[in-house]
Enzyme design. Structure first.
Site, mmCIF file in Angstrom:
data_model
loop_
_atom_site.group_PDB
_atom_site.id
_atom_site.type_symbol
_atom_site.label_atom_id
_atom_site.label_comp_id
_atom_site.label_asym_id
_atom_site.label_seq_id
_atom_site.Cartn_x
_atom_site.Cartn_y
_atom_site.Cartn_z
ATOM 1 N N LYS A 22 0.854 -1.209 0.000
ATOM 2 C CA LYS A 22 0.000 0.000 0.000
ATOM 3 C C LYS A 22 0.881 1.248 0.000
ATOM 4 O O LYS A 22 0.665 2.175 -0.787
ATOM 5 C CB LYS A 22 -0.877 -0.010 1.246
ATOM 6 C CG LYS A 22 -1.522 1.326 1.584
ATOM 7 C CD LYS A 22 -2.429 1.250 2.801
ATOM 8 C CE LYS A 22 -1.690 1.376 4.094
ATOM 9 N NZ LYS A 22 -1.370 2.740 4.519
ATOM 10 N N ASN A 23 1.889 1.263 0.860
ATOM 11 C CA ASN A 23 2.676 2.489 1.046
ATOM 12 C C ASN A 23 3.705 2.731 -0.055
ATOM 13 O O ASN A 23 4.355 3.779 -0.068
ATOM 14 C CB ASN A 23 3.334 2.492 2.429
ATOM 15 C CG ASN A 23 2.297 2.608 3.529
ATOM 16 O OD1 ASN A 23 1.122 2.920 3.264
ATOM 17 N ND2 ASN A 23 2.687 2.329 4.753
ATOM 18 N N CYS A 119 -5.111 11.753 12.867
ATOM 19 C CA CYS A 119 -5.819 10.467 12.787
ATOM 20 C C CYS A 119 -5.657 9.800 14.141
ATOM 21 O O CYS A 119 -5.067 10.362 15.060
ATOM 22 C CB CYS A 119 -5.270 9.611 11.643
ATOM 23 S SG CYS A 119 -3.762 8.780 12.047
ATOM 24 N N ARG A 124 -0.047 13.990 13.215
ATOM 25 C CA ARG A 124 0.446 13.758 11.857
ATOM 26 C C ARG A 124 0.452 15.028 11.011
ATOM 27 O O ARG A 124 -0.185 15.129 9.975
ATOM 28 C CB ARG A 124 -0.331 12.638 11.192
ATOM 29 C CG ARG A 124 -0.223 11.369 12.022
ATOM 30 C CD ARG A 124 -0.792 10.177 11.384
ATOM 31 N NE ARG A 124 0.036 9.736 10.253
ATOM 32 C CZ ARG A 124 -0.328 8.719 9.474
ATOM 33 N NH1 ARG A 124 -1.452 8.119 9.691
ATOM 34 N NH2 ARG A 124 0.431 8.357 8.466
ATOM 35 N N ASP A 307 4.986 0.397 12.032
ATOM 36 C CA ASP A 307 3.794 -0.285 11.516
ATOM 37 C C ASP A 307 3.728 -1.741 11.946
ATOM 38 O O ASP A 307 2.729 -2.410 11.673
ATOM 39 C CB ASP A 307 3.751 -0.199 9.985
ATOM 40 C CG ASP A 307 3.497 1.215 9.521
ATOM 41 O OD1 ASP A 307 3.665 1.483 8.322
ATOM 42 O OD2 ASP A 307 3.147 2.063 10.362
ATOM 43 N N ILE A 329 7.837 7.031 17.002
ATOM 44 C CA ILE A 329 7.409 7.736 15.785
ATOM 45 C C ILE A 329 6.102 8.493 15.987
ATOM 46 O O ILE A 329 6.004 9.680 15.673
ATOM 47 C CB ILE A 329 7.264 6.741 14.600
ATOM 48 C CG1 ILE A 329 8.537 5.914 14.402
ATOM 49 C CG2 ILE A 329 6.852 7.494 13.336
ATOM 50 C CD1 ILE A 329 9.752 6.686 13.928
ATOM 51 N N ARG A 399 -8.335 -1.237 4.798
ATOM 52 C CA ARG A 399 -7.546 -0.158 4.169
ATOM 53 C C ARG A 399 -6.170 -0.667 3.766
ATOM 54 O O ARG A 399 -5.578 -0.171 2.820
ATOM 55 C CB ARG A 399 -7.379 1.000 5.151
ATOM 56 C CG ARG A 399 -8.665 1.688 5.527
ATOM 57 C CD ARG A 399 -8.412 2.953 6.279
ATOM 58 N NE ARG A 399 -7.437 3.780 5.564
ATOM 59 C CZ ARG A 399 -7.004 4.947 6.034
ATOM 60 N NH1 ARG A 399 -7.445 5.403 7.182
ATOM 61 N NH2 ARG A 399 -6.138 5.660 5.362
HETATM 62 C C1 EPZ Z 1 4.098 6.866 6.443
HETATM 63 O O1 EPZ Z 1 3.273 7.826 7.062
HETATM 64 C C2 EPZ Z 1 3.251 5.616 6.297
HETATM 65 N N1 EPZ Z 1 2.108 5.904 5.439
HETATM 66 C C3 EPZ Z 1 2.775 5.159 7.685
HETATM 67 O O2 EPZ Z 1 2.056 3.951 7.501
HETATM 68 C C4 EPZ Z 1 4.009 4.882 8.538
HETATM 69 O O3 EPZ Z 1 3.599 4.512 9.840
HETATM 70 C C5 EPZ Z 1 4.873 6.143 8.614
HETATM 71 O O4 EPZ Z 1 5.228 6.566 7.278
HETATM 72 C C6 EPZ Z 1 6.161 5.935 9.403
HETATM 73 O O5 EPZ Z 1 6.900 4.904 8.829
HETATM 74 C C7 EPZ Z 1 2.299 5.963 4.098
HETATM 75 O O6 EPZ Z 1 3.394 5.793 3.592
HETATM 76 C C8 EPZ Z 1 1.085 6.240 3.261
HETATM 77 P P1 EPZ Z 1 5.940 10.295 8.609
HETATM 78 P P2 EPZ Z 1 3.743 9.375 7.127
HETATM 79 O O7 EPZ Z 1 5.708 11.566 7.897
HETATM 80 O O8 EPZ Z 1 4.563 9.697 5.963
HETATM 81 C C9 EPZ Z 1 6.106 13.577 12.014
HETATM 82 C C10 EPZ Z 1 0.301 2.452 7.854
HETATM 83 O O9 EPZ Z 1 -0.119 1.874 8.867
HETATM 84 N N2 EPZ Z 1 5.938 14.555 10.921
HETATM 85 O O10 EPZ Z 1 7.157 9.512 8.302
HETATM 86 O O11 EPZ Z 1 2.539 10.184 7.422
HETATM 87 C C11 EPZ Z 1 4.875 12.721 12.232
HETATM 88 O O12 EPZ Z 1 3.961 13.365 13.102
HETATM 89 C C12 EPZ Z 1 0.675 3.905 7.932
HETATM 90 O O13 EPZ Z 1 0.460 1.911 6.717
HETATM 91 C C13 EPZ Z 1 5.967 15.923 11.229
HETATM 92 O O14 EPZ Z 1 6.115 16.310 12.386
HETATM 93 O O15 EPZ Z 1 4.676 9.354 8.414
HETATM 94 C C14 EPZ Z 1 5.451 11.471 12.834
HETATM 95 O O16 EPZ Z 1 5.624 11.683 14.222
HETATM 96 C C15 EPZ Z 1 0.441 4.482 9.310
HETATM 97 N N3 EPZ Z 1 5.820 16.812 10.217
HETATM 98 C C16 EPZ Z 1 6.827 11.340 12.171
HETATM 99 O O17 EPZ Z 1 7.121 12.630 11.642
HETATM 100 C C17 EPZ Z 1 5.651 16.411 8.915
HETATM 101 O O18 EPZ Z 1 5.541 17.287 8.022
HETATM 102 C C18 EPZ Z 1 6.910 10.341 11.045
HETATM 103 O O19 EPZ Z 1 5.837 10.595 10.169
HETATM 104 C C19 EPZ Z 1 5.623 15.028 8.631
HETATM 105 C C20 EPZ Z 1 5.779 14.122 9.655
#
Ligand code: EPZ
Length: 420
Positions: A22-23, A119, A124, A307, A329, A399
């Site tokens: 998916k990702n 969420c 996020r 994850d 995370i 999902r």
């Molecule tokens: C991706 O989410 C994945 N989703 C998530 O998978 C996964 O858990 C996550 O990466 C971490 O590996 C997809 O790829 C569609 P991040 P993403 O931005 O990109 C903070 C699943 O279950 N952050 O790497 O949204 C954020 O709050 C899902 O398949 C900021 O502060 O995660 C978090 O604490 C859940 N500002 C950390 O960084 C930003 O602009 C990592 O988030 C962006 C992120």
């Protein structure tokens, strides 16, 4: 509302094929917007989130032709792109819709994307996405819950990410491929899904190097062609089935996966007493006589994936000792703990850490899925628990897992989906 009923106590045996990730699929589908040429994407998983991005594409005027006789293949025709708006009703159901932001700005010079809310697992924010796009020269405004972005032509620059955000890295990479000049991203995410996106973009004619390392370099090009690309296997689905073998003391061969992508999960399951063999595109997991307590600390790839945290918590609930799981995370990714406790797990949450004291067995109960990976954790607990576990709100699981109950049934599980 549908529910899943699991009757525990069966040792799962056999082999299971892993679907496309998916990702990996979501950013690669978004990348098709970067050209007016058609793209063919293969090994696309049949998931709710994929159906959501197809709906978004149709709102943007993009043609989505699912190839009926060639399963899991889709042809995207962005030549009819006639809108730059990702509306609230779609973004609120899938926050990863914000992945169209970078491609729309790069292709059209404008984008209007509903600001994704938080969420279940955390706030996020996407501040780092927006900061990176601004560094590339985009004008970004926020108005009535929408991000309004515009740019004549983006200009390459150096971007140093405070956090290695996965979709943030992907959004910036997709915006930079058509920018003027070179972009350097420091401290990018190194996840395999980021690497696969860079490979897909390079197959379209982009010039990206360093994906998967601490520095990504992108030389802007003037145009891109369509891609013909196959989605990589889902490492989180693979890890989930590995835990299914461990928690039921079963013996499962996980096929069509990339062992390297689940290295850390293999290491921790071996520490927990599992017997694991690795092949070219498969991993075989045999449950041990007991489950040894191990401590888990989630971190960006190649560390232990967040994850897989919920799935490991289900396993550690049945360990022979005390295990500490630290979630670094997301700020609210322990909701599955409350439901596991309803099944008899002994878990104490203390801020970002959960202390799990293993119990001899769990008992089936009515539980509620709160997010995608929490749902998987409850199914895994149900596979081992005494009696029936009835899981509600299973739209979460659809999902991110393709026909999970069918795949588990194929391994001998007593599991069915019913109308609640
Ligand atoms: C991706 O989410 C994945 N989703 C998530 O998978 C996964 O858990 C996550 O990466 C971490 O590996 C997809 O790829 C569609 P991040 P993403 O931005 O990109 C903070 C699943 O279950 N952050 O790497 O949204 C954020 O709050 C899902 O398949 C900021 O502060 O995660 C978090 O604490 C859940 N500002 C950390 O960084 C930003 O602009 C990592 O988030 C962006 C992120």
């Amino acid at each position: 509302m549908e529910e899943i009923i699991v009757t525990g106590g069966v040792r799962l045996k056999g082999s299971v094929k892993i679907s496309g990730a998916k990702n990996a699929a979501l950013p690669i589908l978004a990348a098709t917007i970067l050209t007016s040429e058609k793209s063919r994407i293969k090994n696309v998983p049949k998931l709710e989130d994929i159906r959501t991005i197809y709906k978004l594409f149709k709102r943007l005027g993009i043609m989505v032709e699912e190839d009926g006789d060639r399963d899991r293949e889709v042809v995207i025709d962005p030549s009819t792109l006639n809108s730059s708006e990702a509306p609230y009703d779609l973004v609120k159901t899938m926050r990863a819709s914000c992945l169209v932001l970078g491609p729309l700005i790069a292709r059209l010079g404008r984008a209007r994307v509903s600001f994704p809310g938080g969420c279940a697992i955390g706030a996020r924010p996407i501040d780092l996405h927006l900061k990176g796009l601004k560094s590339l020269g985009a004008e970004i405004g926020l108005e009535s819950g929408y991000i309004n972005a515009s740019a004549q032509r983006l200009k390459g620059t150096n971007i140093c990410l405070d956090i290695p955000t996965v979709t943030g890295t992907e959004n910036i990479m997709m915006a930079a491929v058509l920018a003027e000049g070179e972009t350097i991203i420091e401290n990018p995410a190194c996840e395999p899904e980021v690497v696969s996106l860079s490979e897909a973009l390079n197959s379209m004619g982009a010039s990206i190097s360093g994906a998967g390392t601490r520095i990504i370099k992108i030389k802007g090009v003037t145009e891109l062609k369509g891609m013909d690309y196959s989605i990589i296997p889902d490492r989180v689905e693979a890890g989930t089935f590995m835990v299914a073998a461990a928690i039921t003391q079963g013996d499962i061969k996980i096929e069509d996966c990339i062992p390297e992508h689940v290295d850390h999960i293999i290491a921790r399951l071996r520490d927990a007493g599992m017997f694991i063999e690795e092949g070219e595109d498969w991993v075989r997991v045999k449950g041990g006589h007991k489950i040894r307590a191990v401590d888990i600390r989630t971190s960006p790839y190649p560390g232990f994936p967040t994850d897989m945290q919920a799935q490991m918590m289900a396993l550690m609930s049945l360990s022979d000792g005390l295990s500490v799981i630290t979630e670094t995370i997301f700020e609210n990714r322990f909701m599955h703990a409350l439901e596991l406790k309803r099944m008899g797990a002994d878990i104490t949450i203390d801020g970002h850490s959960a202390v799990i004291r293993g119990v001899p067995s769990l008992s089936g109960a009515q539980v509620m899925a709160t997010d995608l990976r929490a749902s998987a954790s409850l199914i895994l607990a149900g596979l081992s628990a005494k009696g029936d576990t009835i899981i509600s709100r299973i739209y979460h699981i659809d999902r991110g897992y393709e026909c999970i109950e069918k795949k588990l049934e194929g391994l001998g599980a007593k599991i069915k989906r019913v109308r609640g």
